[in-house]
Design an enzyme around this catalytic site. Structure first.
Site, PDB file in Angstrom:
ATOM      1  N   THR A 176      18.949  -3.130  -1.610  1.00  0.00           N
ATOM      2  CA  THR A 176      17.794  -3.143  -0.715  1.00  0.00           C
ATOM      3  C   THR A 176      18.068  -4.215   0.331  1.00  0.00           C
ATOM      4  O   THR A 176      18.705  -5.222   0.041  1.00  0.00           O
ATOM      5  CB  THR A 176      16.491  -3.489  -1.455  1.00  0.00           C
ATOM      6  OG1 THR A 176      16.639  -4.797  -1.979  1.00  0.00           O
ATOM      7  CG2 THR A 176      16.204  -2.522  -2.570  1.00  0.00           C
ATOM      8  N   GLU A 319      14.576   1.677  -4.505  1.00  0.00           N
ATOM      9  CA  GLU A 319      14.321   1.635  -5.950  1.00  0.00           C
ATOM     10  C   GLU A 319      13.848   2.979  -6.501  1.00  0.00           C
ATOM     11  O   GLU A 319      13.772   3.170  -7.707  1.00  0.00           O
ATOM     12  CB  GLU A 319      13.236   0.584  -6.250  1.00  0.00           C
ATOM     13  CG  GLU A 319      13.705  -0.857  -6.117  1.00  0.00           C
ATOM     14  CD  GLU A 319      13.569  -1.411  -4.689  1.00  0.00           C
ATOM     15  OE1 GLU A 319      13.542  -0.607  -3.727  1.00  0.00           O
ATOM     16  OE2 GLU A 319      13.505  -2.636  -4.553  1.00  0.00           O
ATOM     17  N   LYS A 428      -5.427 -10.877   5.856  1.00  0.00           N
ATOM     18  CA  LYS A 428      -6.588 -11.189   5.026  1.00  0.00           C
ATOM     19  C   LYS A 428      -7.621 -11.924   5.866  1.00  0.00           C
ATOM     20  O   LYS A 428      -7.483 -13.094   6.154  1.00  0.00           O
ATOM     21  CB  LYS A 428      -6.158 -12.016   3.821  1.00  0.00           C
ATOM     22  CG  LYS A 428      -5.151 -11.279   2.954  1.00  0.00           C
ATOM     23  CD  LYS A 428      -4.931 -11.948   1.610  1.00  0.00           C
ATOM     24  CE  LYS A 428      -4.060 -11.091   0.732  1.00  0.00           C
ATOM     25  NZ  LYS A 428      -2.622 -11.350   0.880  1.00  0.00           N
ATOM     26  N   TRP A 433      -9.355  -6.996   3.697  1.00  0.00           N
ATOM     27  CA  TRP A 433      -8.014  -6.683   4.154  1.00  0.00           C
ATOM     28  C   TRP A 433      -8.014  -5.820   5.404  1.00  0.00           C
ATOM     29  O   TRP A 433      -8.698  -4.805   5.479  1.00  0.00           O
ATOM     30  CB  TRP A 433      -7.244  -5.936   3.068  1.00  0.00           C
ATOM     31  CG  TRP A 433      -6.844  -6.809   1.925  1.00  0.00           C
ATOM     32  CD1 TRP A 433      -7.120  -8.146   1.771  1.00  0.00           C
ATOM     33  CD2 TRP A 433      -6.106  -6.417   0.767  1.00  0.00           C
ATOM     34  NE1 TRP A 433      -6.600  -8.610   0.596  1.00  0.00           N
ATOM     35  CE2 TRP A 433      -5.973  -7.574  -0.041  1.00  0.00           C
ATOM     36  CE3 TRP A 433      -5.539  -5.216   0.340  1.00  0.00           C
ATOM     37  CZ2 TRP A 433      -5.293  -7.554  -1.255  1.00  0.00           C
ATOM     38  CZ3 TRP A 433      -4.865  -5.201  -0.876  1.00  0.00           C
ATOM     39  CH2 TRP A 433      -4.738  -6.351  -1.665  1.00  0.00           C
TER      40      TRP A 433
HETATM   41  P1  ADP Z   1      14.405  -2.045   2.571  1.00  0.00           P
HETATM   42  O1  ADP Z   1      14.451  -1.413   3.937  1.00  0.00           O
HETATM   43  O2  ADP Z   1      13.602  -3.302   2.529  1.00  0.00           O
HETATM   44  O3  ADP Z   1      15.702  -2.047   1.857  1.00  0.00           O
HETATM   45  P2  ADP Z   1      13.467   0.364   1.497  1.00  0.00           P
HETATM   46  O4  ADP Z   1      14.264   1.076   2.503  1.00  0.00           O
HETATM   47  O5  ADP Z   1      13.666   0.660   0.074  1.00  0.00           O
HETATM   48  O6  ADP Z   1      13.576  -1.150   1.648  1.00  0.00           O
HETATM   49  O7  ADP Z   1      11.961   0.470   1.933  1.00  0.00           O
HETATM   50  C1  ADP Z   1      10.890   0.710   1.091  1.00  0.00           C
HETATM   51  C2  ADP Z   1       9.584   0.388   1.755  1.00  0.00           C
HETATM   52  O8  ADP Z   1       9.463   1.027   3.040  1.00  0.00           O
HETATM   53  C3  ADP Z   1       8.399   0.897   0.997  1.00  0.00           C
HETATM   54  O9  ADP Z   1       8.073   0.049  -0.076  1.00  0.00           O
HETATM   55  C4  ADP Z   1       7.322   0.945   2.082  1.00  0.00           C
HETATM   56  O10 ADP Z   1       6.745  -0.317   2.295  1.00  0.00           O
HETATM   57  C5  ADP Z   1       8.097   1.329   3.306  1.00  0.00           C
HETATM   58  N1  ADP Z   1       7.953   2.764   3.560  1.00  0.00           N
HETATM   59  C6  ADP Z   1       8.836   3.739   3.302  1.00  0.00           C
HETATM   60  N2  ADP Z   1       8.375   4.933   3.707  1.00  0.00           N
HETATM   61  C7  ADP Z   1       7.141   4.729   4.229  1.00  0.00           C
HETATM   62  C8  ADP Z   1       6.126   5.576   4.809  1.00  0.00           C
HETATM   63  N3  ADP Z   1       6.306   6.883   4.960  1.00  0.00           N
HETATM   64  N4  ADP Z   1       4.997   4.993   5.213  1.00  0.00           N
HETATM   65  C9  ADP Z   1       4.795   3.668   5.076  1.00  0.00           C
HETATM   66  N5  ADP Z   1       5.698   2.828   4.557  1.00  0.00           N
HETATM   67  C10 ADP Z   1       6.862   3.340   4.127  1.00  0.00           C
END
Ligand code: ADP
Length: 535
Positions: A176, A319, A428, A433
């Protein structure tokens, strides 16, 4: 009782065997960084993957060894996935957009032994070679020399049997991007990848079949390209890959190759719209566009749907392999008008069979699916993480295998999930929220606004109040007052930003998301005009 079913371990090589046998002549097209196009097919991918497996064994690679890639989307990268996994190895797709410090950390943490890379990333390789302590072999995907990928596999005859073994063995490693702390590795297994791929081809998810022509803009290094390299084999699709993510190139490929399905993060669609506006060119054959990785802005969904394209709004994370939910037409689609359909797709959709979702409050109690109660979103299922790679802290799930996503969401009575924010990004204000995501999405609907970011800023009376940062479209002159007026009937009055500032650009993560941590640091000491009034 007599009778029963056969043993059949759900292993990834069965996917490529199937694609080769049943869809062997279905094309795989690659547009390369040097502007050339090459064509192969599933048989060619399978043949080259066997050769690569042989070559890797000759280099001394063993079952479970990590073999990394630093590459864009193209057929040789696809060969690498199946070849590495086919010899029992673990393919580790590294995101070349990470900072040097992260690139060093993850390759060393993964103990990668081989790196397969694109010539475009040669400067990264030259720079970091001395610091990558475990990599023994470097192979360039798109050069002609004796150390090239083609030379490596040309020495082999392809007479190779895939490594057999249990389905719970690992096959892939993705980190990640880690907006805080070190990146964390997610280790996918053969079984989780195969089940995830089988779920993905369904009509309510990617809706793939052997007629589909798929151009995944999402890179193979971003959350396993959302599983498409595996799902594509299940359905026998034609893949069109582009090593270059440029609106003009993509639009030309969409039309030349008659692309029906595409997938990418919101920013790539913004780039595509800019190209369309500048040239009048449009993708003619697209049927389904999947947008995920961050919330798809309503205006984007509206524009694509207005062109007659179905929009799949996907939510997931590294994940979760990564598909958690997907927005698809509902059973009563015919009864809904355009507006209602767009509203539905703007939410994050429903789970396919295999994963389960729940929303819990601060005490861990499950919240009702009433479309109002928001809380922490948790997920479980056969393709959801249990423990990060080499993590001494142990399992990362709560009782009942629930994994806490770090997202805040509400569940609607029909099962549709709606992300309201990431828990660390919610603003917040006075104990309540404000969703930064909703503010941003509303703001990008305002004419003249290219991109928006909302963050909470300290306020003596309310604890936090929203600051909205805006990047204007080229040539646009939209003012703060105009944006505020535009927002006034889109969000609750107390959500309206206390201040709107214009910036030239906003920081993004390596996967194209707004980097809120950087913004919060940058505006740490910022004083809102309303704060001095309250003080
Ligand atoms: P990173 O880019 O930090 O490695 P990921 O690619 O695994 O992490 O991103 C996961 C996160 O992206 C989710 O927990 C969520 O917050 C955000 N996310 C993914 N798809 C969407 C969506 N369609 N709408 C809103 N948030 C999203």
């Amino acid at each position: 009782m007599l009778g029963g079913m056969q043993d059949f371990e759900l292993r990834v090589p069965r996917l490529i065997d199937y694609a080769e046998r049943e869809h062997g002549d279905r094309e795989i097209v690659s547009y390369w960084a040097d502007g050339t196009t090459t064509r192969t097919n599933w048989s060619g991918i399978a043949r080259d993957a066997r050769k690569l497996a042989q070559a890797l064994e000759k280099l001394g690679m063993k079952r479970g060894d990590r073999i990394a890639t630093l590459a864009m989307n193209h057929s040789r990268h696809l060969v690498a996935w199946y070849g590495v996994i086919g010899m029992g190895g673990v393919i580790h797709t590294i995101n070349p957009r990470l900072f040097d410090e992260q690139l060093v950390y993850i390759a060393n943490h993964a103990e990668d032994r081989v790196l397969l890379y694109d010539k475009a990333f040669q400067p990264i390789v030259d720079r970091l070679k001395p610091e990558w302590t475990s990599i023994e072999h470097f192979v360039c995907f798109d050069s002609d020399g004796p150390d090239s990928f083609e030379a490596l596999i040309a020495a082999e005859d392809g007479d190779y049997q895939w490594a057999e073994g249990p389905e719970r063995e690992p096959c892939m490693l993705c980190y990640t991007s880690g907006t805080t702390g070190h990146p964390k590795g997610v280790l996918y297994e053969h079984r989780s990848s195969v089940i995830h791929a089988m779920a993905e081809v369904a009509p309510n998810v990617f809706d793939l079949c052997n007629q589909s022509v798929v151009l995944p803009i999402v890179p193979m290094f971003h959350a396993a390209a959302w599983g498409l390299p595996f799902a594509g084999a299940v359905a026998g699709v034609k893949f069109v890959y582009s090593a270059v993510n440029d609106g003009a190139v993509l639009c030309r490929l969409f039309n030349q190759e008659k692309v029906t399905h595409s997938a990418g993060v919101p920013t790539v669609w913004l780039a595509m719209f800019q190209h369309m506006d500048a040239t009048g060119e449009t993708p003619e054959h697209l049927k389904l566009v999947t947008i995920g990785g961050s919330a798809a802005p309503r205006a984007m969904i509206e524009r694509l749907m207005g062109m007659g394209i179905r929009v799949g709004h996907a939510w997931g994370m590294t994940e979760t392999s990564p598909i958690g939910t997907m927005g698809a037409p509902t059973w009563n689609w015919e009864e809904m008008d355009f507006e209602a359909r767009v509203n539905q797709v703007a939410k994050q959709g429903r789970v396919p069979f295999g994963v389960e979702l729940r929303v819990v409050n601060e005490d861990g109690a499950e919240m009702p699916r009433d479309g109002e109660s928001s809380g922490r979103l948790q997920i479980r299922g056969p393709w959801i993480i249990k423990r990060y790679f080499q993590d001494e802290k142990g399992d990362c799930v709560e009782a009942g295998n629930w994994f806490d996503t770090g997202d805040v969401a509400v569940m609607h009575p029909c099962g549709t999930m709606q992300i309201t924010d990431r828990s660390k990004d919610v603003i917040k204000s006075g104990g309540e929220w404000i969703s930064s995501v909703e503010l941003e999405n509303a703001a990008v609907g305002c004419p003249g606004v290219a991109e928006a970011a909302a963050i909470g800023i300290y306020h003596p009376k309310w604890d936090e109040r929203p600051l909205l940062l805006i990047v204007r479209k080229p040539g646009a002159e939209v003012s703060a007052a105009e944006i505020s007026a535009y927002l006034s009937d889109k969000v609750a009055k107390w959500w309206l930003p206390d201040e709107i500032l214009f910036v030239d650009s906003l920081p993004h993560t390596a996967t194209g998301k707004l980097l809120k941590t950087a913004l919060r640091t940058q505006f740490k000491d910022h004083k809102l005009p309303s704060a001095s009034a309250a003080a």
